[in-house]
Design an enzyme around this catalytic site. Sequence first.
Site, short mmCIF file in Angstrom:
data_model
loop_
_atom_site.label_atom_id
_atom_site.label_comp_id
_atom_site.label_asym_id
_atom_site.label_seq_id
_atom_site.Cartn_x
_atom_site.Cartn_y
_atom_site.Cartn_z
N GLY A 186 52.57 20.46 74.98
CA GLY A 186 53.27 20.13 73.81
C GLY A 186 54.57 20.25 74.17
O GLY A 186 55.01 21.38 74.78
N ASP A 211 56.42 26.20 57.81
CA ASP A 211 56.23 24.96 58.64
C ASP A 211 54.53 24.58 58.79
O ASP A 211 54.30 24.32 59.89
CB ASP A 211 56.80 24.85 59.75
CG ASP A 211 57.21 23.56 60.44
OD1 ASP A 211 57.33 22.61 59.65
OD2 ASP A 211 57.36 23.50 61.49
#
Length: 585
Positions: free
Chosen positions: A20, A144
């Site tokens: 990622g 977030d």
Amino acid sequence: MNDFINSRINNRYELRERIGAGGMARVFTAWDTVLERIVAIKVLHEHLADDPNFKERFIREARFIARLNHPNIVQVYDFDITERDGFPLYYMVMSYVPGRSLRDLLEEAKRNAHRLPADQILRIASNTADALDYAHQQGTVHRDVKPGNVLITQTGDAVLTDFGIARMIEGTRFTQDGISTGTPLYMSPEQATGQPGDAHSDLYSLGVMLFEMITGQTPYEDAGSASVMMKHLSAPIPTVSEMLNTPLPQLDAVMTRALAKKPDDRYPTGASLIADLYTAFSQSLPLKDVPFASGRGTLVFSSPPTPLRINTPISFGAATPVPTAAQTGQQTATTSAAFLAGVIIAAVIIIGAAVFFLRDQLGANPASPTDDYVTSMTGSSPMIIPAREAFFTSTFDVDDESISYWVQGEGGGFTQRITPEGSYELTLVRPQTAEAITLMAERPYANVGIEIVGTLDESSAPASAFGVVFRYQDADNYHVFGVDGLGRYSIWIRQDGEWRELRGTDENWTRSDFIQPSGGVNRLTLEIFVDTLTGYVNSQRLFSFSDSTLPDGQIGIYFATDDGGAIVRIDEFSVYPSVRSMTGD
């Protein structure tokens, strides 16, 4: 980077595969040679180390999140700072969670034209809510929450990752006051105004994520991040019933509370949200089967629903208040690079200036602007306009050479961009604030005509305004001529930091039948000849008087919001020589 693969960190962790990457870090699988196990290592981007205070903030936040111990939160095993090629390298070692992210799951569902089954939605939402409630009890906020930060294990449980990362980058040179970390599609209204966010904000983001799991799309979608943030601030909350074309009043009620604009109107805990959600889902069955291709879909349980684990309700402090325009005025006269949603905006020179914004009720006589409604006025051109090119017309088409005169970029809740349709679109998500784009020329503008054609978007807060800035000297000395979304006009001078309406009337903003309200096109024309100022809107003369307070100066575009965000699209901006006959005198 690929050169990390097969390398070692601190001679212990052997990096094997990158799994990622984002705006703040890259994530690798690695082999822990000491404990002989697979781990995940998050390596923060090198540029974050440029901030002198980042090391202290990294250690503080990493220690804090390493203490979090919850089955639905990725466990942090280790963290440290090492050196690579002479530069500091920050990394965190975490438990490896095989599986996919919720983002992958949602995208697969869209590709296959189906939506997630209701029991899977409840399980993911419940796990995430449990994780947030636990973290909030420990005194930490995620800031977030989004599908990309929710990992789905092979057993179907949800695990929340990236706690503390948002706080680590706050205050670095890639953020500034008024720019919040987070992802616009899932960002709470208070975060959209530049606040850091609190527990209420996390639960709002969970609500957005839940809405997407149920309907297949987020509540507010748009091509521009600033436009999305403005919708979080002021757009009506969409209903699940409308999205699925199925009457679901219980789910609508849950989402209305989860996505409330005011933090105190939302669910106080994740547990209370999940309890209502479980009841709403149970009462909504069976649901009508509607084809996905029409933009709607089916909510079904793939297996009978089972009771959910609900945490003990908790309480937390009041939400951080949204700052007033006076508080955000501290942003003036700064030069910085803004980092928003993982995008580094190109550095621009910011000319700070205070500008007014008048808020009033329809038909009322507002007071003069005060320092309570002063905020940053960011304006500069990416280039100096040569004297020989001082007179021009910008149509904002792709072949318009004057496009280079206009700033494009995003920061502090303000976006400036040239659209493919040929307009200069300005978006401001902060309520009761104003901005200006000042064109810098080799010489000041004297006897000129200035014409601007623009439209305030219908979604803009009612008394938002746009117009022209002229005779600009510095932050405390300039003029403004503008119209607002209520069909009114006004002309002001700011002298030595004090505001004064120039027409000498009993009202600061005057209604005119010639001015179109929000959604309509208005053409503002200002003629300056020596000391005479003459203003027109849509070819109708509205005022003419003399004022010699300020000398010749720079010009630009004025844009301000009311109690909410605003969008204006400028289709034309012209500057031409003015002669006496043009003023009507």
